[in-house]
Design an enzyme around this catalytic site. Structure first.
Site, PDB file in Angstrom:
ATOM      1  N   CYS A  54       0.836  -1.215   0.000  1.00 19.56           N
ATOM      2  CA  CYS A  54       0.000   0.000   0.000  1.00 19.56           C
ATOM      3  C   CYS A  54       0.865   1.256   0.000  1.00 19.56           C
ATOM      4  O   CYS A  54       0.528   2.260  -0.646  1.00 19.56           O
ATOM      5  CB  CYS A  54      -0.907   0.025   1.227  1.00 19.56           C
ATOM      6  SG  CYS A  54      -2.084  -1.322   1.277  1.00 19.56           S
ATOM      7  N   ARG A 131      -7.986  -4.217  -3.125  1.00 19.80           N
ATOM      8  CA  ARG A 131      -7.482  -3.096  -3.937  1.00 19.80           C
ATOM      9  C   ARG A 131      -8.472  -2.828  -5.070  1.00 19.80           C
ATOM     10  O   ARG A 131      -8.298  -3.327  -6.184  1.00 19.80           O
ATOM     11  CB  ARG A 131      -6.088  -3.431  -4.475  1.00 19.80           C
ATOM     12  CG  ARG A 131      -5.083  -3.695  -3.384  1.00 19.80           C
ATOM     13  CD  ARG A 131      -3.683  -3.914  -3.879  1.00 19.80           C
ATOM     14  NE  ARG A 131      -2.884  -4.492  -2.812  1.00 19.80           N
ATOM     15  CZ  ARG A 131      -2.323  -3.810  -1.815  1.00 19.80           C
ATOM     16  NH1 ARG A 131      -2.468  -2.506  -1.769  1.00 19.80           N
ATOM     17  NH2 ARG A 131      -1.632  -4.421  -0.875  1.00 19.80           N
TER      18      ARG A 131
HETATM   19  C1  BEZ Z   1       0.577  -4.687   1.809  1.00 19.81           C
HETATM   20  O1  BEZ Z   1       1.772  -4.929   1.806  1.00 19.81           O
HETATM   21  O2  BEZ Z   1       0.126  -3.576   1.501  1.00 19.81           O
HETATM   22  C2  BEZ Z   1      -0.385  -5.764   2.185  1.00 19.81           C
HETATM   23  C3  BEZ Z   1      -0.078  -7.060   1.838  1.00 19.81           C
HETATM   24  C4  BEZ Z   1      -0.954  -8.073   2.190  1.00 19.81           C
HETATM   25  C5  BEZ Z   1      -2.124  -7.772   2.868  1.00 19.81           C
HETATM   26  C6  BEZ Z   1      -2.435  -6.470   3.168  1.00 19.81           C
HETATM   27  C7  BEZ Z   1      -1.568  -5.440   2.816  1.00 19.81           C
END
Ligand code: BEZ
Length: 218
Positions: A54, A131
């Site tokens: 993110c 997402r």
């Molecule tokens: C992230 O790195 O943004 C992420 C990865 C897996 C689940 C939720 C967020």
């Protein structure tokens, strides 16, 4: 009543629907969808503040924000985190990546917006938003929807391309072919009658391939 709430949890708007209205607290104060009338909006959700993928996405969204603005398009983020969490994360991004996040981020702690937009994929996570990307046009209609899973960061060039393609369709009444980018030929609407099909090859200013597929420069 419980049953009704359950059903609402999994409501998903579709392309062509009016975008569900909302009022929400954001990192830049209270905002409603109606505030964006007359502008296009890219409304996107991310799973959680202070997570690595993110964070890379936020830096990348900020990078394309000026180009989106040139297309009369605003960015609006969302996650199931609080306003103080958004503020702290935005400050951390500024410190670590020298990037100022200029777009607002909805703090959807009660999941009201996420539920209306079908941003939660219960099979993947009950608590985090996936997402999702909703392209909403200047008349507040949903024009496109993209979903990516938690583990895959989105492609910003595709989001720019998508907004440009939709606006080009509106402006010129054409469709855009595979891998189209601005400056490429667009697809002319296919003929609707045998008579139109017979005349298509004689039309000026088009690249005629067959009666049902022709392209033109814009
Ligand atoms: C992230 O790195 O943004 C992420 C990865 C897996 C689940 C939720 C967020």
């Amino acid at each position: 009543m419980e049953q009704e709430n359950q059903e609402q949890t999994y409501t998903m708007p579709r392309i062509g629907d009016e975008a569900p209205s909302f009022q929400a607290a954001t990192s830049q104060g209270n905002l409603s969808l109606e505030d964006y009338k007359g502008k296009w909006v890219v409304l996107f959700s991310h799973p959680s503040d202070f997570t690595p993928v993110c964070t890379t996405e936020f830096v990348a969204f900020q990078e394309i924000y000026p180009e989106l603005k040139e297309m009369n398009t605003e960015l609006l983020g969302l996650s199931v985190d609080s306003v103080p969490s958004h503020i702290a994360w935005i400050r951390s991004i500024e410190e670590n990546f020298n990037t100022t996040i200029e777009f607002p981020v909805i703090a959807d702690l009660d999941k009201q917006v996420a539920m209306k937009y079908g941003m939660i994929m219960p099979g993947e996570s009950q608590v985090e938003t996936s997402r999702a990307v909703f392209v909403i046009d200047d008349k507040q209609k949903i024009r496109s929807i993209i979903y990516y899973p938690l583990t895959t960061g989105r492609n910003m060039q595709e989001i720019l391309r998508l907004v440009k393609a939709l606006q080009t369709t509106d402006e010129h009444g054409v469709s855009t072919p595979a891998n189209w980018t601005e400056g490429d030929k667009a697809v002319v609407s296919p003929p609707k009658t045998q008579e139109e099909a017979a005349k298509r090859s004689q039309e000026e200013g088009i690249e005629y391939i067959d009666w049902y597929i022709s392209k033109k420069n814009l």
